[in-house]
Design a protein around this motif. Structure first.
Motif, PDB file in Angstrom:
ATOM      1  N   ALA A  13      98.639  98.972 125.817  1.00  0.00           N
ATOM      2  CA  ALA A  13      97.680  99.941 125.276  1.00  0.00           C
ATOM      3  C   ALA A  13      97.479 101.113 126.233  1.00  0.00           C
ATOM      4  N   LEU A  14      97.402 100.833 127.536  1.00  0.00           N
ATOM      5  CA  LEU A  14      97.262 101.913 128.517  1.00  0.00           C
ATOM      6  C   LEU A  14      98.488 102.820 128.512  1.00  0.00           C
ATOM      7  N   MET A  15      99.668 102.218 128.422  1.00  0.00           N
ATOM      8  CA  MET A  15     100.891 103.003 128.338  1.00  0.00           C
ATOM      9  C   MET A  15     100.889 103.857 127.070  1.00  0.00           C
ATOM     10  N   ALA A  16     100.430 103.279 125.978  1.00  0.00           N
ATOM     11  CA  ALA A  16     100.376 104.002 124.707  1.00  0.00           C
ATOM     12  C   ALA A  16      99.420 105.187 124.786  1.00  0.00           C
ATOM     13  N   LEU A  17      98.258 104.982 125.378  1.00  0.00           N
ATOM     14  CA  LEU A  17      97.294 106.079 125.514  1.00  0.00           C
ATOM     15  C   LEU A  17      97.849 107.197 126.387  1.00  0.00           C
ATOM     16  N   TYR A  18      98.564 106.830 127.430  1.00  0.00           N
ATOM     17  CA  TYR A  18      99.210 107.812 128.300  1.00  0.00           C
ATOM     18  C   TYR A  18     100.213 108.645 127.499  1.00  0.00           C
ATOM     19  N   LEU A  19     101.036 107.965 126.701  1.00  0.00           N
ATOM     20  CA  LEU A  19     102.012 108.687 125.879  1.00  0.00           C
ATOM     21  C   LEU A  19     101.329 109.581 124.852  1.00  0.00           C
ATOM     22  N   ILE A  20     100.269 109.094 124.236  1.00  0.00           N
ATOM     23  CA  ILE A  20      99.571 109.883 123.215  1.00  0.00           C
ATOM     24  C   ILE A  20      98.927 111.126 123.837  1.00  0.00           C
ATOM     25  N   LEU A  21      98.214 110.932 124.942  1.00  0.00           N
ATOM     26  CA  LEU A  21      97.507 112.062 125.554  1.00  0.00           C
ATOM     27  C   LEU A  21      98.462 113.116 126.123  1.00  0.00           C
ATOM     28  N   LEU A  22      99.440 112.673 126.896  1.00  0.00           N
ATOM     29  CA  LEU A  22     100.368 113.650 127.466  1.00  0.00           C
ATOM     30  C   LEU A  22     101.340 114.183 126.411  1.00  0.00           C
ATOM     31  N   GLY A  23     101.633 113.368 125.401  1.00  0.00           N
ATOM     32  CA  GLY A  23     102.451 113.846 124.291  1.00  0.00           C
ATOM     33  C   GLY A  23     101.737 114.934 123.508  1.00  0.00           C
ATOM     34  N   ARG A  25      99.569 116.968 124.764  1.00  0.00           N
ATOM     35  CA  ARG A  25      99.635 118.153 125.624  1.00  0.00           C
ATOM     36  C   ARG A  25     100.991 118.845 125.461  1.00  0.00           C
ATOM     37  N   LEU A  26     102.048 118.044 125.399  1.00  0.00           N
ATOM     38  CA  LEU A  26     103.382 118.609 125.201  1.00  0.00           C
ATOM     39  C   LEU A  26     103.481 119.334 123.865  1.00  0.00           C
ATOM     40  N   VAL A  27     102.872 118.775 122.824  1.00  0.00           N
ATOM     41  CA  VAL A  27     102.892 119.412 121.503  1.00  0.00           C
ATOM     42  C   VAL A  27     102.195 120.768 121.564  1.00  0.00           C
ATOM     43  N   SER A  32     108.067 118.373 121.628  1.00  0.00           N
ATOM     44  CA  SER A  32     108.341 117.361 120.618  1.00  0.00           C
ATOM     45  C   SER A  32     107.126 116.485 120.324  1.00  0.00           C
ATOM     46  N   TRP A  33     107.024 116.050 119.082  1.00  0.00           N
ATOM     47  CA  TRP A  33     105.990 115.109 118.655  1.00  0.00           C
ATOM     48  C   TRP A  33     106.381 113.670 118.953  1.00  0.00           C
ATOM     49  N   TYR A  34     107.576 113.449 119.448  1.00  0.00           N
ATOM     50  CA  TYR A  34     108.081 112.083 119.589  1.00  0.00           C
ATOM     51  C   TYR A  34     107.180 111.220 120.465  1.00  0.00           C
ATOM     52  N   TYR A  35     106.685 111.775 121.564  1.00  0.00           N
ATOM     53  CA  TYR A  35     105.871 110.977 122.486  1.00  0.00           C
ATOM     54  C   TYR A  35     104.557 110.536 121.843  1.00  0.00           C
TER      55      TYR A  35
END
Length: 83
Positions: A13-23, A25-27, A32-35
Motif C-alpha cells: 500500500a505504501l508503494m502504491a501511494l508513492y506511485l500514485i502521488l508521484l505519478g 505529479r508526473l501527469v 504518462s498516466w501509467y504510474y
C-alpha cells in the motif's frame, strides 16, 4: 503467517501511494498516466491482500506483466534504458 501477510499488505500500500502521488505529479508535467494506474492496481491488490483474498496475487502479477510490456514498448530492447 497472517502477520507477514499484513506487513506485506502495508508495504504494498505504501508503494502504491508513492506511485500514485508521484505519478500524479508526473501527469501534471505532461508525463504518462501509467504510474498512477499501476499505483491504483497495487493499492487494490494491497487491500485484497489485507483481506486474504487470492485475487491480490493475480492482480499483482497482471500489474507486473503490464509494467514489463510498457517498459519494452517505451525502451525497446535497450538494456540500459530497461535497467
Amino acid at each position: 503467517m497472517p502477520m507477514i501477510r499484513k506487513i506485506s499488505a502495508v508495504v504494498l500500500a505504501l508503494m502504491a501511494l508513492y506511485l500514485i502521488l508521484l505519478g500524479a505529479r508526473l501527469v501534471t508535467l505532461g508525463g504518462s498516466w501509467y504510474y498512477v494506474l499501476a499505483g491504483v492496481a497495487y493499492l487494490v491488490a494491497a487491500l485484497w491482500l489485507w483481506r486474504n483474498d487470492a485475487r491480490a496475487v493475480w492482480l499483482t502479477g497482471a500489474a507486473f506483466l503490464a509494467t514489463l510490456v510498457w517498459a519494452l514498448f517505451e525502451a525497446g530492447m535497450d538494456c540500459w534504458a530497461l535497467f
